[in-house]
Design a protein around this motif. Structure first.
Motif, PDB file in Angstrom:
ATOM      1  N   UNK A  25       0.853  -1.184   0.000  1.00  0.00           N
ATOM      2  CA  UNK A  25       0.000   0.000   0.000  1.00  0.00           C
ATOM      3  C   UNK A  25       0.891   1.237   0.000  1.00  0.00           C
ATOM      4  N   UNK A  26       0.507   2.218  -0.769  1.00  0.00           N
ATOM      5  CA  UNK A  26       1.237   3.492  -0.804  1.00  0.00           C
ATOM      6  C   UNK A  26       0.704   4.368   0.328  1.00  0.00           C
ATOM      7  N   UNK A  27       1.598   4.788   1.206  1.00  0.00           N
ATOM      8  CA  UNK A  27       1.265   5.685   2.308  1.00  0.00           C
ATOM      9  C   UNK A  27       2.226   6.864   2.241  1.00  0.00           C
ATOM     10  N   UNK A  28       1.772   7.988   1.726  1.00  0.00           N
ATOM     11  CA  UNK A  28       2.640   9.152   1.559  1.00  0.00           C
ATOM     12  C   UNK A  28       3.783   8.810   0.626  1.00  0.00           C
ATOM     13  N   UNK A  29       5.014   9.032   1.084  1.00  0.00           N
ATOM     14  CA  UNK A  29       6.204   8.747   0.271  1.00  0.00           C
ATOM     15  C   UNK A  29       6.653   7.300   0.395  1.00  0.00           C
ATOM     16  N   UNK A  30       5.921   6.495   1.140  1.00  0.00           N
ATOM     17  CA  UNK A  30       6.325   5.117   1.387  1.00  0.00           C
ATOM     18  C   UNK A  30       5.503   4.109   0.598  1.00  0.00           C
ATOM     19  N   UNK A  31       6.157   3.058   0.216  1.00  0.00           N
ATOM     20  CA  UNK A  31       5.507   1.872  -0.332  1.00  0.00           C
ATOM     21  C   UNK A  31       5.668   0.808   0.766  1.00  0.00           C
ATOM     22  N   UNK A  32       4.561   0.473   1.413  1.00  0.00           N
ATOM     23  CA  UNK A  32       4.601  -0.444   2.548  1.00  0.00           C
ATOM     24  C   UNK A  32       4.175  -1.831   2.080  1.00  0.00           C
ATOM     25  N   UNK A  33       5.066  -2.797   2.254  1.00  0.00           N
ATOM     26  CA  UNK A  33       4.776  -4.186   1.921  1.00  0.00           C
ATOM     27  C   UNK A  33       4.482  -4.920   3.213  1.00  0.00           C
ATOM     28  N   UNK A  51      14.101 -15.687  15.918  1.00  0.00           N
ATOM     29  CA  UNK A  51      13.517 -15.668  17.258  1.00  0.00           C
ATOM     30  C   UNK A  51      12.006 -15.722  17.246  1.00  0.00           C
ATOM     31  N   UNK A  52      11.440 -16.415  16.265  1.00  0.00           N
ATOM     32  CA  UNK A  52       9.990 -16.544  16.142  1.00  0.00           C
ATOM     33  C   UNK A  52       9.556 -17.935  16.587  1.00  0.00           C
ATOM     34  N   UNK A  53       8.290 -18.049  16.949  1.00  0.00           N
ATOM     35  CA  UNK A  53       7.716 -19.334  17.341  1.00  0.00           C
ATOM     36  C   UNK A  53       6.853 -19.873  16.220  1.00  0.00           C
ATOM     37  N   UNK A  54       6.627 -21.176  16.250  1.00  0.00           N
ATOM     38  CA  UNK A  54       5.730 -21.827  15.287  1.00  0.00           C
ATOM     39  C   UNK A  54       4.610 -22.493  16.076  1.00  0.00           C
ATOM     40  N   UNK A  55       3.362 -22.258  15.662  1.00  0.00           N
ATOM     41  CA  UNK A  55       2.205 -22.851  16.320  1.00  0.00           C
ATOM     42  C   UNK A  55       1.008 -22.756  15.376  1.00  0.00           C
ATOM     43  N   UNK A  56       0.084 -23.705  15.512  1.00  0.00           N
ATOM     44  CA  UNK A  56      -1.123 -23.697  14.663  1.00  0.00           C
ATOM     45  C   UNK A  56      -1.969 -22.449  14.863  1.00  0.00           C
ATOM     46  N   UNK A  57      -1.866 -21.807  16.011  1.00  0.00           N
ATOM     47  CA  UNK A  57      -2.708 -20.645  16.306  1.00  0.00           C
ATOM     48  C   UNK A  57      -1.874 -19.383  16.574  1.00  0.00           C
ATOM     49  N   UNK A  58      -0.769 -19.268  15.864  1.00  0.00           N
ATOM     50  CA  UNK A  58       0.100 -18.102  15.999  1.00  0.00           C
ATOM     51  C   UNK A  58       0.344 -17.501  14.620  1.00  0.00           C
ATOM     52  N   UNK A  59      -0.027 -16.246  14.459  1.00  0.00           N
ATOM     53  CA  UNK A  59       0.158 -15.543  13.188  1.00  0.00           C
ATOM     54  C   UNK A  59       1.463 -14.758  13.227  1.00  0.00           C
ATOM     55  N   UNK A  60       2.113 -14.643  12.075  1.00  0.00           N
ATOM     56  CA  UNK A  60       3.324 -13.845  11.914  1.00  0.00           C
ATOM     57  C   UNK A  60       3.011 -12.701  10.956  1.00  0.00           C
ATOM     58  N   UNK A  61       3.451 -11.506  11.313  1.00  0.00           N
ATOM     59  CA  UNK A  61       3.274 -10.329  10.471  1.00  0.00           C
ATOM     60  C   UNK A  61       4.656  -9.801  10.100  1.00  0.00           C
ATOM     61  N   UNK A  62       4.851  -9.533   8.808  1.00  0.00           N
ATOM     62  CA  UNK A  62       6.107  -9.030   8.267  1.00  0.00           C
ATOM     63  C   UNK A  62       5.806  -7.731   7.522  1.00  0.00           C
ATOM     64  N   UNK A  63       6.525  -6.660   7.858  1.00  0.00           N
ATOM     65  CA  UNK A  63       6.323  -5.358   7.222  1.00  0.00           C
ATOM     66  C   UNK A  63       7.665  -4.826   6.739  1.00  0.00           C
ATOM     67  N   UNK A  64       7.697  -4.298   5.526  1.00  0.00           N
ATOM     68  CA  UNK A  64       8.876  -3.575   5.052  1.00  0.00           C
ATOM     69  C   UNK A  64       8.398  -2.267   4.438  1.00  0.00           C
ATOM     70  N   UNK A  65       9.191  -1.230   4.616  1.00  0.00           N
ATOM     71  CA  UNK A  65       8.832   0.112   4.170  1.00  0.00           C
ATOM     72  C   UNK A  65       9.906   0.594   3.208  1.00  0.00           C
ATOM     73  N   UNK A  66       9.476   0.991   2.012  1.00  0.00           N
ATOM     74  CA  UNK A  66      10.394   1.475   0.979  1.00  0.00           C
ATOM     75  C   UNK A  66      10.083   2.927   0.666  1.00  0.00           C
ATOM     76  N   UNK A  67      11.094   3.693   0.278  1.00  0.00           N
ATOM     77  CA  UNK A  67      10.880   5.060  -0.158  1.00  0.00           C
ATOM     78  C   UNK A  67      10.467   5.012  -1.622  1.00  0.00           C
ATOM     79  N   UNK A  68       9.200   5.226  -1.878  1.00  0.00           N
ATOM     80  CA  UNK A  68       8.652   5.097  -3.231  1.00  0.00           C
ATOM     81  C   UNK A  68       9.077   6.232  -4.154  1.00  0.00           C
ATOM     82  N   UNK A  69       9.606   7.320  -3.601  1.00  0.00           N
ATOM     83  CA  UNK A  69       9.967   8.482  -4.415  1.00  0.00           C
ATOM     84  C   UNK A  69      11.413   8.481  -4.888  1.00  0.00           C
ATOM     85  N   UNK A  70      12.213   7.532  -4.439  1.00  0.00           N
ATOM     86  CA  UNK A  70      13.615   7.494  -4.824  1.00  0.00           C
ATOM     87  C   UNK A  70      13.878   6.333  -5.778  1.00  0.00           C
ATOM     88  N   UNK A  71      14.880   6.485  -6.650  1.00  0.00           N
ATOM     89  CA  UNK A  71      15.249   5.372  -7.541  1.00  0.00           C
ATOM     90  C   UNK A  71      15.624   4.143  -6.719  1.00  0.00           C
TER      91      UNK A  71
END
Length: 143
Positions: A25-33, A51-71
């Protein structure tokens, strides 16, 4: 650069790109994955490395933020905070871990869920005076 970050997300998720459901999603100058998935999809060695756990009822969230305005859309170091809300409107604060690998920067956290539960995520991303909120929902099921 973007391909490098996406490749790292595949590695962290521990499964093939064909089954990967990354969103952005584009948020301001950022492209957030972002990607939320059942932690059982992580390979054991990857979970241990980050350092993460594994379980049938445990969700993992991964976020990366890129500067969408720069090469080459360079990765950004930001402050990430937020909470997750279940269908009963109960909130759980999320604690993010920053991971830096070469030029890639991403943020990881985990949260519990019950089978067939839709969680709503409210993530605040800040850098200096710039701040944006990422909102999304995801249904989880136990494997």
């Amino acid at each position: 650069m973007l391909l490098g970050v996406v490749a790292l997300v595949f590695i962290v998720a521990g499964f093939s790109p064909a089954s990967f459901a990354e969103q952005s999603k584009r948020l301001g100058a950022w492209e957030v994955h972002y990607n939320a998935f059942n932690s059982t999809l992580l390979r054991a060695e990857m979970a241990s490395q980050y350092g993460l756990s594994r379980s049938e009822t445990l969700a993992t969230l991964n976020i990366s933020v890129l500067n969408a305005n720069l090469p080459n859309k360079p990765a950004q170091q930001v402050e990430v905070s937020g909470y997750v809300m279940n269908p009963l409107s109960q909130q759980t604060r999320l604690e993010f871990k920053e991971v830096i690998e070469g030029d890639a920067v991403y943020y990881l956290t985990q949260t519990r869920f019950t089978n067939l539960e839709t969680l709503r995520f409210f993530i605040t991303i800040k850098q200096g005076n710039e701040s944006h909120e990422l909102r999304f929902h995801k249904e989880f099921w136990a494997n």
